[in-house]
Design a protein around this motif. Sequence first.
Motif, PDB file in Angstrom:
ATOM      1  N   THR A 215       0.719  -1.179  -0.048  1.00 50.18           N
ATOM      2  CA  THR A 215      -0.071   0.112   0.041  1.00 50.18           C
ATOM      3  C   THR A 215       0.918   1.180  -0.027  1.00 50.18           C
ATOM      4  O   THR A 215       0.509   1.986  -0.776  1.00 50.18           O
ATOM      5  N   VAL A 216       1.735   1.250   0.952  1.00 51.19           N
ATOM      6  CA  VAL A 216       2.745   2.324   0.828  1.00 51.19           C
ATOM      7  C   VAL A 216       3.757   2.605  -0.114  1.00 51.19           C
ATOM      8  O   VAL A 216       3.752   3.318  -0.973  1.00 51.19           O
ATOM      9  N   TYR A 217       4.373   1.224  -0.942  1.00 46.26           N
ATOM     10  CA  TYR A 217       4.985   1.188  -1.895  1.00 46.26           C
ATOM     11  C   TYR A 217       4.256   1.668  -3.125  1.00 46.26           C
ATOM     12  O   TYR A 217       4.972   2.471  -3.992  1.00 46.26           O
ATOM     13  N   SER A 218       2.983   1.388  -3.287  1.00 46.31           N
ATOM     14  CA  SER A 218       2.380   1.669  -4.605  1.00 46.31           C
ATOM     15  C   SER A 218       1.602   3.154  -4.611  1.00 46.31           C
ATOM     16  O   SER A 218       1.151   3.432  -5.509  1.00 46.31           O
ATOM     17  N   ARG A 219       1.451   3.847  -3.353  1.00 46.98           N
ATOM     18  CA  ARG A 219       0.755   4.926  -3.306  1.00 46.98           C
ATOM     19  C   ARG A 219       0.859   5.888  -4.304  1.00 46.98           C
ATOM     20  O   ARG A 219      -0.130   6.596  -4.756  1.00 46.98           O
ATOM     21  N   ASP A 220       1.796   6.061  -5.061  1.00 49.35           N
ATOM     22  CA  ASP A 220       2.112   7.017  -6.014  1.00 49.35           C
ATOM     23  C   ASP A 220       2.107   6.362  -7.605  1.00 49.35           C
ATOM     24  O   ASP A 220       2.496   7.301  -8.346  1.00 49.35           O
ATOM     25  N   PHE A 221       1.790   5.218  -7.668  1.00 48.46           N
ATOM     26  CA  PHE A 221       1.640   4.625  -8.957  1.00 48.46           C
ATOM     27  C   PHE A 221       0.560   5.077  -9.621  1.00 48.46           C
ATOM     28  O   PHE A 221      -0.674   5.338  -9.253  1.00 48.46           O
ATOM     29  N   SER A 222       0.751   5.235 -11.113  1.00 47.88           N
ATOM     30  CA  SER A 222      -0.067   5.497 -11.958  1.00 47.88           C
ATOM     31  C   SER A 222      -0.918   4.152 -12.003  1.00 47.88           C
ATOM     32  O   SER A 222      -0.574   3.201 -11.760  1.00 47.88           O
ATOM     33  N   PRO A 223      -2.327   4.224 -12.604  1.00 48.21           N
ATOM     34  CA  PRO A 223      -2.976   2.955 -12.686  1.00 48.21           C
ATOM     35  C   PRO A 223      -2.510   1.910 -13.420  1.00 48.21           C
ATOM     36  O   PRO A 223      -2.524   0.743 -13.140  1.00 48.21           O
ATOM     37  N   GLU A 224      -1.829   2.368 -14.349  1.00 48.58           N
ATOM     38  CA  GLU A 224      -0.849   1.417 -15.319  1.00 48.58           C
ATOM     39  C   GLU A 224       0.048   0.668 -14.550  1.00 48.58           C
ATOM     40  O   GLU A 224       0.208  -0.766 -14.750  1.00 48.58           O
ATOM     41  N   MET A 225       0.770   1.084 -13.617  1.00 53.14           N
ATOM     42  CA  MET A 225       1.886   0.922 -12.722  1.00 53.14           C
ATOM     43  C   MET A 225       0.976  -0.089 -11.778  1.00 53.14           C
ATOM     44  O   MET A 225       1.622  -1.220 -11.539  1.00 53.14           O
ATOM     45  N   LYS A 226       0.029   0.232 -11.127  1.00 59.08           N
ATOM     46  CA  LYS A 226      -0.481  -0.693 -10.332  1.00 59.08           C
ATOM     47  C   LYS A 226      -0.980  -2.013 -10.987  1.00 59.08           C
ATOM     48  O   LYS A 226      -1.014  -3.094 -10.267  1.00 59.08           O
ATOM     49  N   GLN A 227      -1.574  -1.913 -12.274  1.00 62.41           N
ATOM     50  CA  GLN A 227      -2.037  -3.032 -12.986  1.00 62.41           C
ATOM     51  C   GLN A 227      -0.565  -3.803 -13.343  1.00 62.41           C
ATOM     52  O   GLN A 227      -0.777  -5.130 -13.261  1.00 62.41           O
ATOM     53  N   ALA A 228       0.417  -3.364 -13.747  1.00 68.33           N
ATOM     54  CA  ALA A 228       1.541  -4.187 -14.040  1.00 68.33           C
ATOM     55  C   ALA A 228       2.446  -4.663 -12.901  1.00 68.33           C
ATOM     56  O   ALA A 228       2.903  -5.571 -13.010  1.00 68.33           O
ATOM     57  N   LEU A 229       2.142  -3.916 -11.797  1.00 70.74           N
ATOM     58  CA  LEU A 229       3.022  -4.307 -10.615  1.00 70.74           C
ATOM     59  C   LEU A 229       2.114  -4.612  -9.430  1.00 70.74           C
ATOM     60  O   LEU A 229       2.075  -3.555  -8.641  1.00 70.74           O
ATOM     61  N   ASP A 230       1.310  -5.655  -9.579  1.00 73.01           N
ATOM     62  CA  ASP A 230       0.152  -5.835  -8.361  1.00 73.01           C
ATOM     63  C   ASP A 230       1.018  -6.320  -7.023  1.00 73.01           C
ATOM     64  O   ASP A 230       2.052  -6.506  -7.179  1.00 73.01           O
ATOM     65  N   GLU A 231       0.063  -6.683  -6.217  1.00 69.08           N
ATOM     66  CA  GLU A 231       0.747  -7.135  -5.034  1.00 69.08           C
ATOM     67  C   GLU A 231       1.708  -7.977  -4.976  1.00 69.08           C
ATOM     68  O   GLU A 231       2.628  -8.534  -4.466  1.00 69.08           O
ATOM     69  N   ALA A 232       1.163  -9.210  -5.794  1.00 71.09           N
ATOM     70  CA  ALA A 232       2.006 -10.597  -5.930  1.00 71.09           C
ATOM     71  C   ALA A 232       3.118 -10.368  -6.443  1.00 71.09           C
ATOM     72  O   ALA A 232       4.159 -10.830  -6.250  1.00 71.09           O
ATOM     73  N   ALA A 233       3.163  -9.548  -7.616  1.00 75.03           N
ATOM     74  CA  ALA A 233       4.383  -9.282  -8.403  1.00 75.03           C
ATOM     75  C   ALA A 233       5.325  -8.322  -7.427  1.00 75.03           C
ATOM     76  O   ALA A 233       6.492  -8.887  -7.441  1.00 75.03           O
ATOM     77  N   PHE A 234       4.805  -7.706  -6.679  1.00 75.20           N
ATOM     78  CA  PHE A 234       5.716  -6.784  -5.643  1.00 75.20           C
ATOM     79  C   PHE A 234       6.369  -7.663  -4.773  1.00 75.20           C
ATOM     80  O   PHE A 234       7.623  -7.519  -4.159  1.00 75.20           O
ATOM     81  N   GLU A 235       5.421  -8.594  -4.208  1.00 79.39           N
ATOM     82  CA  GLU A 235       6.103  -9.554  -3.297  1.00 79.39           C
ATOM     83  C   GLU A 235       7.269 -10.418  -3.930  1.00 79.39           C
ATOM     84  O   GLU A 235       8.121 -10.653  -3.050  1.00 79.39           O
ATOM     85  N   GLN A 236       7.141 -11.002  -5.044  1.00 83.73           N
ATOM     86  CA  GLN A 236       7.806 -11.696  -5.752  1.00 83.73           C
ATOM     87  C   GLN A 236       9.251 -11.093  -6.037  1.00 83.73           C
ATOM     88  O   GLN A 236      10.400 -11.432  -5.869  1.00 83.73           O
ATOM     89  N   ASN A 237       9.198  -9.713  -6.757  1.00 83.91           N
ATOM     90  CA  ASN A 237      10.421  -8.681  -6.780  1.00 83.91           C
ATOM     91  C   ASN A 237      11.017  -8.374  -5.714  1.00 83.91           C
ATOM     92  O   ASN A 237      12.141  -8.301  -5.732  1.00 83.91           O
ATOM     93  N   ARG A 238      10.164  -8.158  -4.819  1.00 85.24           N
ATOM     94  CA  ARG A 238      10.739  -7.804  -3.475  1.00 85.24           C
ATOM     95  C   ARG A 238      11.675  -8.750  -2.778  1.00 85.24           C
ATOM     96  O   ARG A 238      12.834  -8.722  -2.419  1.00 85.24           O
ATOM     97  N   GLU A 239      11.220 -10.256  -2.969  1.00 83.08           N
ATOM     98  CA  GLU A 239      11.929 -11.247  -2.530  1.00 83.08           C
ATOM     99  C   GLU A 239      13.351 -11.484  -3.179  1.00 83.08           C
ATOM    100  O   GLU A 239      14.350 -11.562  -2.672  1.00 83.08           O
ATOM    101  N   GLU A 240      13.139 -11.441  -4.562  1.00 86.52           N
ATOM    102  CA  GLU A 240      14.389 -11.440  -5.402  1.00 86.52           C
ATOM    103  C   GLU A 240      15.483 -10.411  -5.107  1.00 86.52           C
ATOM    104  O   GLU A 240      16.637 -10.983  -5.047  1.00 86.52           O
ATOM    105  N   VAL A 241      15.029  -9.311  -5.005  1.00 84.77           N
ATOM    106  CA  VAL A 241      15.812  -7.919  -4.633  1.00 84.77           C
ATOM    107  C   VAL A 241      16.611  -8.461  -3.456  1.00 84.77           C
ATOM    108  O   VAL A 241      17.778  -8.143  -3.177  1.00 84.77           O
ATOM    109  N   THR A 242      15.897  -8.380  -2.443  1.00 83.69           N
ATOM    110  CA  THR A 242      16.303  -8.644  -0.950  1.00 83.69           C
ATOM    111  C   THR A 242      17.340  -9.823  -0.817  1.00 83.69           C
ATOM    112  O   THR A 242      18.344  -9.820  -0.091  1.00 83.69           O
ATOM    113  N   SER A 243      16.841 -10.789  -1.451  1.00 86.59           N
ATOM    114  CA  SER A 243      17.916 -12.074  -1.475  1.00 86.59           C
ATOM    115  C   SER A 243      19.270 -11.945  -1.914  1.00 86.59           C
ATOM    116  O   SER A 243      20.127 -12.318  -1.588  1.00 86.59           O
TER     117      SER A 243
END
Length: 148
Positions: free
Chosen positions: A59-87
């Motif tokens: 919710t905080v991460y995507s607060r300033d996203f355009s509607p297209e960004m929210k659609q392209a990077l939904d919560e599931a994609a965020f969690e997957q990307n975050r895991e890849e980056v932090t690992s």
Amino acid sequence: MSRSQIPLLAVLVVLAAVSICGCMGQETVLSGEEAAEVLVYADPIAENVMQGFNEGNYTVYSRDFSPEMKQALDEAAFEQNREEVTSRIGLYESRSDPVVTETGDYIAVTYRAKFEQEDGVALRFVFLEGDASHQLHGLWFNSPKLRS
């Protein structure tokens, strides 16, 4: 058309194509007052995005996203990307050295960021020029460890 004119025509067509391609994708670095105006809105958005990233809070991460960004990077994609980056590079720590560029209808701000396991990560935030809402239209994390 004679045979001797064909190579000349081919060279002119290739030169024209290269010139056209070069003009479409040229990135212009903004400085001074122009860059400062962009950083007034880009810096708080970057801070918010990275806070949400570290907290794992979509919710905080995507607060300033355009509607297209929210659609392209939904919560599931965020969690997957975050895991890849932090690992690979850990959590975000700080950013510096913003470079503001303009390409066509877009303004990009690229920061050098420090993460727990890598320094010099490129964080690129892209905005639509003239968008008074300053919604985020693109976001990239780039570094050697993330590319490997």
